[in-house]
Design an enzyme around this catalytic site. Structure first.
Site, PDB file in Angstrom:
ATOM      1  N   LYS A   1       0.701  -1.066   0.069  1.00 28.10           N
ATOM      2  CA  LYS A   1      -0.005   0.076  -0.063  1.00 28.10           C
ATOM      3  C   LYS A   1       0.641   1.240   0.078  1.00 28.10           C
ATOM      4  O   LYS A   1       0.679   2.136  -0.841  1.00 28.10           O
ATOM      5  CB  LYS A   1      -1.003   0.066   1.220  1.00 28.10           C
TER       6      LYS A   1
ATOM      7  N   GLN B   1      -5.001  -1.761   9.598  1.00 26.09           N
ATOM      8  CA  GLN B   1      -5.014  -3.162   8.959  1.00 26.09           C
ATOM      9  C   GLN B   1      -5.394  -4.162   9.777  1.00 26.09           C
ATOM     10  O   GLN B   1      -5.060  -4.275  10.804  1.00 26.09           O
ATOM     11  CB  GLN B   1      -3.433  -3.384   8.575  1.00 26.09           C
TER      12      GLN B   1
ATOM     13  N   ASP C   1     -11.338   2.837   3.925  1.00 29.21           N
ATOM     14  CA  ASP C   1     -11.615   1.377   3.598  1.00 29.21           C
ATOM     15  C   ASP C   1     -13.090   1.082   3.615  1.00 29.21           C
ATOM     16  O   ASP C   1     -13.548   0.112   3.214  1.00 29.21           O
ATOM     17  CB  ASP C   1     -11.180   0.529   4.788  1.00 29.21           C
TER      18      ASP C   1
END
Ligand code: NDP
Length: 294
Positions: free
Chosen positions: A53, A97, A120
């Site tokens: 990422k 994460q 997200d």
């Protein structure tokens, strides 16, 4: 006739090219998109995802920073970090994460992210917005699948879409997005009796189970569009999907490979969401999202 391959790498490259221009425009007007990634513990797969990422961010012009915490970190330390990032005007996107260590409450952590920075799309507000057809950020993997279908002009309205898997990050939001676009949607799970009676009816079949080669040629109808979200490591170390690719390819109309299918799209959509968040912040359209309201 063999199916047309939906090349995720190629679509991802073209989407990234378009959004890079948007990032450049923002940077020229004084706002560099910024993403903060929080990682807790030393899960090797998570570390690889975070590294990928960060690299993808730098390639497209997004500033990124990683906040790493040890496995035994207290939840409050992470919440304090998120609260500081919520206030940081250089950061437009925040992602945590997953998975978090077992002593963390996932929802508590995710909902502490400011809604306008939840790139997200996992905040309960954003999930609710998606359910009501007013999505603010689309969760990255199903968003990527929708873009793949669009780029190949695969019609969705009126089609029977069968989603295999009901996770919060793939199956459920995928089903909602397809429903929003006018598909008739069936969702199958590990409890579904006779899975193949449903998969055989699919015009669009989306599989996200984590079960290697679960979908065989006998389970699909000719001409179906098959999207394989699964990423599994075989005994010999190679990657495979949830679909038995070679034989299913001979029956399907379109199919995604693994690797090189949905995978490259997921990070791409994260980049798009971060740039979108920065565009909104730059335009000052986030004032409606006051954390105190949630
Ligand atoms: P989860 O384990 O959270 O969910 C799997 C889902 O599949 C569950 O709903 C489960 O049903 C269902 N399932 C399991 N076995 C069967 C079966 N035999 N028949 C029907 N349904 C079944 O996984 P995720 O959704 O997080 O991920 C799924 C796969 O996608 C994994 O391989 C993952 O690595 C991959 N992935 C890939 C991404 C990408 O970028 N390409 C991004 C995210 C995930 P039940 O709920 O009843 O247990």
């Amino acid at each position: 006739m063999s199916a047309q391959i939906i090349d995720g790498k190629q679509i991802a490259a073209s989407v990234r090219g378009e959004w890079k221009l948007r990032a450049e425009k923002l940077i020229q007007s004084g706002t560099t998109p910024g993403l903060a990634v929080i990682i807790v513990g030393d899960n090797p797969a998570s570390s690889i995802y975070v590294r990928n990422k960060v690299r993808a961010c730098s390639e497209i012009g997004i500033f990124s920073e990683v906040h790493s915490f040890p496995q035994d970190a207290q939840q409050q330390e992470v919440l304090d970090c998120i609260h500081a990032l919520n206030e940081n005007t250089h950061i437009h996107g925040i992602l945590v994460q997953l998975p978090l260590p077992p002593h963390f409450e996932n929802n508590r952590v995710i909902t502490s992210i400011a809604v306008e920075k939840d790139v997200d799309g996992f905040h309960l507000y954003n999930i609710g917005a998606l359910v009501t057809g007013n999505a603010h950020f689309l969760p990255c993997t199903p968003y990527g699948v929708m873009v793949m279908l669009e780029r190949h002009q695969i019609s969705i309205e009126g089609q029977h879409a069968v989603v295999v898997g009901r996770s919060n990050i793939v199956g459920k939001p995928m089903a909602l997005m397809l429903l929003e676009r006018g598909a008739t949607v069936t969702v199958c799970t590990s409890r579904t009796r006779d899975l193949s009676q449903f998969t055989k009816q699919a015009d669009i079949l989306i599989v996200a189970t984590g079960k290697p080669r679960l979908i065989t040629a006998a389970m699909v109808k000719p001409g179906v569009t098959v999207i394989d979200v699964g990423i599994n490591r075989s005994a010999d170390g190679t990657l495979c999907g949830d679909v038995d690719f070679e034989p299913v390819k001979e029956i399907a109309g379109y199919i995604t490979p693994v690797p090189g299918g949905v995978g490259p799209m997921t990070i791409t959509m994260l980049l798009c969401n971060t740039i979108l968040a920065a565009e909104r912040a730059h335009a000052g359209v986030n004032s409606e999202f006051n954390q105190d309201n949630f």
